[in-house]
Write a protein that holds these residues in place. Structure first.
Motif, mmCIF file in Angstrom:
data_model
loop_
_atom_site.group_PDB
_atom_site.id
_atom_site.type_symbol
_atom_site.label_atom_id
_atom_site.label_comp_id
_atom_site.label_asym_id
_atom_site.label_seq_id
_atom_site.Cartn_x
_atom_site.Cartn_y
_atom_site.Cartn_z
ATOM 1 N N ILE A 194 22.327 31.573 -6.064
ATOM 2 C CA ILE A 194 22.925 30.323 -5.586
ATOM 3 C C ILE A 194 21.976 29.730 -4.550
ATOM 4 N N ASN A 195 21.585 28.482 -4.744
ATOM 5 C CA ASN A 195 20.589 27.850 -3.876
ATOM 6 C C ASN A 195 21.241 27.297 -2.615
ATOM 7 N N GLY A 196 21.531 28.190 -1.696
ATOM 8 C CA GLY A 196 22.141 27.792 -0.438
ATOM 9 C C GLY A 196 23.641 27.619 -0.570
ATOM 10 N N ILE A 197 24.309 27.835 0.529
ATOM 11 C CA ILE A 197 25.773 27.752 0.520
ATOM 12 C C ILE A 197 26.258 27.399 1.915
ATOM 13 N N GLU A 198 27.328 26.637 1.948
ATOM 14 C CA GLU A 198 27.978 26.317 3.223
ATOM 15 C C GLU A 198 29.483 26.344 3.017
ATOM 16 N N PHE A 199 30.163 27.186 3.787
ATOM 17 C CA PHE A 199 31.619 27.242 3.754
ATOM 18 C C PHE A 199 32.113 27.849 5.060
ATOM 19 N N ASP A 200 33.231 27.341 5.542
ATOM 20 C CA ASP A 200 33.905 27.894 6.713
ATOM 21 C C ASP A 200 32.964 28.067 7.914
ATOM 22 N N GLY A 201 32.054 27.125 8.113
ATOM 23 C CA GLY A 201 31.137 27.187 9.246
ATOM 24 C C GLY A 201 29.952 28.112 9.058
ATOM 25 N N PHE A 202 29.817 28.717 7.896
ATOM 26 C CA PHE A 202 28.705 29.627 7.592
ATOM 27 C C PHE A 202 27.751 28.932 6.628
ATOM 28 N N GLN B 199 25.732 20.716 -3.451
ATOM 29 C CA GLN B 199 26.082 20.758 -2.040
ATOM 30 C C GLN B 199 24.797 20.660 -1.218
ATOM 31 N N GLN B 200 24.679 19.624 -0.393
ATOM 32 C CA GLN B 200 23.517 19.492 0.472
ATOM 33 C C GLN B 200 23.619 20.508 1.600
ATOM 34 N N VAL B 201 22.684 21.439 1.610
ATOM 35 C CA VAL B 201 22.637 22.494 2.612
ATOM 36 C C VAL B 201 21.305 22.364 3.337
ATOM 37 N N LYS B 202 21.284 22.704 4.613
ATOM 38 C CA LYS B 202 20.038 22.624 5.383
ATOM 39 C C LYS B 202 18.942 23.402 4.676
ATOM 40 N N GLY B 203 17.738 22.832 4.654
ATOM 41 C CA GLY B 203 16.584 23.501 4.078
ATOM 42 C C GLY B 203 15.987 24.501 5.053
#
Length: 154
Positions: free
Chosen positions: A56-64, A80-84
């Motif tokens: 999975i190319n990056g993930i953001e959920f629940d502040g993580f 989902q745009q996630v910080k690089g």
């Protein structure tokens, strides 16, 4: 195992919120990341982090947040745009102390890092930069975070 836990979270997010997580990074995207990261920071990314990106190319959920491949290296759009990871490390490397680490993930009060000198993984307290926990591998940190989320939310 972290993959089973992540699948459980993904299923719940898709069912409850209609949220679709990012696809795996391609071999070409991983290769571009490795080359560009090494050019910029003169250090190799940990192999388990790269393997995670193939899942999975990056993930953001629940502040993580686990950082993704930077946008300019992607072959396709992501859900989902996630910080690089390069952009994030570039910012933090302005502080000399931070150059001892590769910042892999972020949470409200913690950074999840690879300790370059000690060749292990740490959870750092954000305000102080102190090591709160040490792990031998990235998957153990990931498993711990996912387990905590499942216990508290699912």
């Amino acid at each position: 195992m972290w993959k089973d836990k992540l699948e459980k979270i993904k299923t719940e997010f898709e069912k409850d919120f209609g949220f679709i997580f990012n696809n795996p990074a391609s071999d070409n995207e991983i290769s571009k990341l490795e080359i560009n990261f090494f050019k910029k920071f003169k250090v190799k990314l940990p192999s388990q982090y790269l393997e995670f990106l193939k899942y999975i190319n990056g993930i953001e959920f629940d502040g993580f947040i686990i950082f993704s491949i930077d946008k300019d290296m992607l072959d396709n759009d992501i859900n989902q745009q996630v910080k690089g990871i390069i952009d994030f490390n570039e910012i933090l490397y302005e502080n000399e102390f931070n150059k001892d680490y590769i910042f892999l993930a972020d949470r409200d009060i913690s950074w999840y890092v690879y300790n370059i000198k000690d060749k292990n993984f740490n959870i750092l307290d954000k305000p102080s930069g102190e090591v709160m926990e040490t792990y031998n591998d990235f998957y153990s940190i990931l498993d711990s975070v996912l387990e905590e989320y499942i216990e508290n939310n699912l």
